[in-house]
Design a protein around this motif. Structure first.
Motif, mmCIF file in Angstrom:
data_model
loop_
_atom_site.group_PDB
_atom_site.id
_atom_site.type_symbol
_atom_site.label_atom_id
_atom_site.label_comp_id
_atom_site.label_asym_id
_atom_site.label_seq_id
_atom_site.Cartn_x
_atom_site.Cartn_y
_atom_site.Cartn_z
ATOM 1 N N GLY A 46 0.787 -1.503 0.065
ATOM 2 C CA GLY A 46 0.020 -0.013 0.002
ATOM 3 C C GLY A 46 0.855 1.274 0.077
ATOM 4 N N THR A 47 0.406 2.451 0.586
ATOM 5 C CA THR A 47 0.894 3.524 0.380
ATOM 6 C C THR A 47 1.654 3.981 1.725
ATOM 7 N N ASP A 48 2.627 4.639 1.594
ATOM 8 C CA ASP A 48 3.642 5.447 2.755
ATOM 9 C C ASP A 48 4.128 4.441 3.640
ATOM 10 N N ASN A 49 4.692 3.305 3.026
ATOM 11 C CA ASN A 49 5.453 2.234 4.008
ATOM 12 C C ASN A 49 6.954 2.523 3.923
ATOM 13 N N ARG A 50 7.536 2.266 4.976
ATOM 14 C CA ARG A 50 8.947 2.443 5.043
ATOM 15 C C ARG A 50 9.901 1.193 5.286
ATOM 16 N N PHE A 51 10.717 0.778 4.531
ATOM 17 C CA PHE A 51 11.493 -0.066 4.425
ATOM 18 C C PHE A 51 12.958 0.150 4.686
ATOM 19 N N ILE A 52 13.237 0.133 6.128
ATOM 20 C CA ILE A 52 14.681 0.896 6.543
ATOM 21 C C ILE A 52 15.749 0.302 5.659
ATOM 22 N N GLY A 53 16.018 -0.884 5.665
ATOM 23 C CA GLY A 53 17.054 -1.290 4.911
ATOM 24 C C GLY A 53 17.571 -2.984 5.159
ATOM 25 N N HIS A 54 17.817 -3.628 4.379
ATOM 26 C CA HIS A 54 18.181 -5.004 4.276
ATOM 27 C C HIS A 54 16.851 -5.847 4.503
ATOM 28 N N CYS A 55 15.714 -5.303 4.144
ATOM 29 C CA CYS A 55 14.312 -6.049 4.224
ATOM 30 C C CYS A 55 14.388 -7.235 3.162
ATOM 31 N N ALA A 56 13.701 -8.198 3.432
ATOM 32 C CA ALA A 56 13.457 -9.630 2.373
ATOM 33 C C ALA A 56 12.202 -9.830 2.444
ATOM 34 N N ILE A 57 11.327 -9.097 1.608
ATOM 35 C CA ILE A 57 9.826 -9.168 1.659
ATOM 36 C C ILE A 57 9.249 -9.811 0.376
ATOM 37 N N GLY A 58 8.302 -10.639 0.810
ATOM 38 C CA GLY A 58 7.731 -11.423 -0.346
ATOM 39 C C GLY A 58 8.390 -12.509 -0.688
ATOM 40 N N GLY A 59 9.121 -13.279 -0.032
ATOM 41 C CA GLY A 59 9.861 -14.315 -0.444
ATOM 42 C C GLY A 59 9.178 -15.395 -0.358
ATOM 43 N N GLU A 60 9.533 -16.575 -0.988
ATOM 44 C CA GLU A 60 8.676 -17.973 -1.078
ATOM 45 C C GLU A 60 8.804 -18.444 0.288
ATOM 46 N N PRO A 61 7.661 -19.102 0.684
ATOM 47 C CA PRO A 61 7.202 -19.726 2.016
ATOM 48 C C PRO A 61 8.195 -20.669 2.284
ATOM 49 N N GLN A 62 8.540 -20.771 3.598
ATOM 50 C CA GLN A 62 9.481 -21.676 4.118
ATOM 51 C C GLN A 62 8.706 -23.031 4.659
ATOM 52 N N ASN A 108 2.884 1.494 7.193
ATOM 53 C CA ASN A 108 3.749 0.650 8.183
ATOM 54 C C ASN A 108 5.508 0.862 8.036
ATOM 55 N N THR A 109 5.991 0.577 9.127
ATOM 56 C CA THR A 109 7.385 0.822 9.154
ATOM 57 C C THR A 109 8.091 -0.690 9.366
ATOM 58 N N PHE A 110 9.219 -0.976 8.694
ATOM 59 C CA PHE A 110 9.743 -2.336 8.784
ATOM 60 C C PHE A 110 11.304 -1.823 8.957
ATOM 61 N N ARG A 111 11.665 -2.346 10.042
ATOM 62 C CA ARG A 111 13.284 -1.912 10.309
ATOM 63 C C ARG A 111 13.977 -2.914 9.705
ATOM 64 N N GLU A 112 15.570 -2.980 10.055
ATOM 65 C CA GLU A 112 16.368 -3.731 9.284
ATOM 66 C C GLU A 112 16.256 -5.143 9.323
ATOM 67 N N PHE A 113 16.418 -5.821 8.136
ATOM 68 C CA PHE A 113 16.476 -7.409 8.237
ATOM 69 C C PHE A 113 15.034 -7.966 8.562
ATOM 70 N N VAL A 114 14.114 -7.174 8.514
ATOM 71 C CA VAL A 114 12.713 -7.806 8.613
ATOM 72 C C VAL A 114 12.367 -8.851 7.356
ATOM 73 N N THR A 115 11.741 -9.855 7.578
ATOM 74 C CA THR A 115 11.532 -10.985 6.686
ATOM 75 C C THR A 115 9.921 -11.317 6.897
ATOM 76 N N ILE A 116 9.349 -11.045 5.508
ATOM 77 C CA ILE A 116 7.973 -11.622 5.483
ATOM 78 C C ILE A 116 7.874 -12.595 4.251
ATOM 79 N N ASN A 117 7.056 -13.499 4.323
ATOM 80 C CA ASN A 117 6.977 -14.545 3.488
ATOM 81 C C ASN A 117 5.600 -14.403 2.707
ATOM 82 N N LEU A 167 7.378 -2.957 12.586
ATOM 83 C CA LEU A 167 8.001 -4.252 12.834
ATOM 84 C C LEU A 167 9.675 -3.804 13.016
ATOM 85 N N LEU A 168 10.301 -4.126 14.072
ATOM 86 C CA LEU A 168 11.531 -3.926 14.376
ATOM 87 C C LEU A 168 12.413 -5.002 13.953
ATOM 88 N N ALA A 169 13.759 -4.646 14.228
ATOM 89 C CA ALA A 169 14.894 -5.354 13.495
ATOM 90 C C ALA A 169 14.717 -6.861 13.770
#
Length: 260
Positions: free
Chosen positions: A54-70, A87-96, A114-116
């Motif tokens: 959506g709109t106005d989301n922040r991904f601060i750095g090194h985020c891995a978003i939308g990867g294949e499910p584990q 939403n705010t996603f801090r460093e190294f957040v992962t969402i599958n 979502l913090l680091a």
């Protein structure tokens, strides 16, 4: 305003970017990714599709978003990730993304933080206004209500539900459903330790509502009877409190055992 893309970033031809999107150094935005207006990606973020943001989301750095499910059962079927607004996603957040056998979609709502190193696994649903502290982790198929706080290093077992306004303490491992308003603290696996009264006060709950929730908690966790006994008491209270009614509805709709 057109998107601003760092020269080292890669945006695949099938990606669609909204107005004012900013993409930092060494990012990769894959095919079948839709990014809403005003989103910002810091360095080294990756987004795989199908993903809708959506709109106005922040991904601060090194985020891995939308990867294949584990999930070993995943066979490449079309599955999705859907993220809301602000939403705010801090460093190294992962969402599958989801799985074909689990509904196919992972969802994150609006105004979450979502913090680091936090992780949201396949087929999870996260509500609005939640805070996940560093290293908090959701296994697959977890449902999290609105205004939930997961403290650092908290972990939630697959298929569990966390009710609205619940608070999960630092390092607590949750292996059952947590009713709305309840606070869980570490004790091997997490155990209920009262209601999240401070959080409720911050969100504008008056003393009458909080007192009703406390009475419901005592009926459920302190009185010492069976779950059926507690349910009967909650049913009596629910006529005078919408919050108790919501708690009772949560208990009656679960598939996993209630955390007690």
């Amino acid at each position: 305003m057109d998107a601003v893309i760092h020269p080292t970033a890669v945006v695949e031809a099938g990606a669609r970017l909204g107005k004012g999107v900013r993409i930092g150094a060494f990012c990769h935005i894959g095919d079948d990714v839709v990014v809403g207006d005003g989103c910002e990606f810091g360095p080294h973020c990756s987004v795989a599709g199908p993903t809708t943001i959506g709109t106005d989301n922040r991904f601060i750095g090194h985020c891995a978003i939308g990867g294949e499910p584990q999930d070993k059962k995943f066979a490449g079927e079309r599955v999705e990730l859907v993220i809301g607004d602000r939403n705010t996603f801090r460093e190294f957040v992962t969402i599958n993304r989801g799985t074909g056998t689990g509904g196919g979609i992972t969802r994150v709502g609006n105004d979450n933080w979502l913090l680091a190193y936090t992780h949201v696994a396949h087929d999870c649903t996260v509500g609005d206004h939640c805070v996940f502290s560093n290293n908090a982790t959701l296994a697959g198929h977890v449902s999290v209500g609105d205004h939930v706080i997961l403290s650092g290093f908290a972990g939630v077992h697959q298929f569990c539900r966390i009710g609205a306004h619940a608070f999960i303490g630092m390092g607590a491992f949750v292996n059952g459903d947590v009713p709305p308003f309840v606070m869980v603290a570490q004790d091997g696996y997490g155990r209920p330790r009262g209601i999240n009264s401070e959080g409720l006060k911050r969100r504008g709950f008056d003393s009458g509502r909080i007192s009703a929730i406390k009475r419901a908690y005592r009926a459920l966790y302190v009185a010492g009877g069976s779950l059926d006994d507690a349910r009967a008491k909650l049913l009596e209270m629910a006529g005078e409190s919408e919050d108790v009614r919501a708690l009772l509805d949560f208990i009656d709709s679960g598939e996993r055992p209630l955390l007690r």
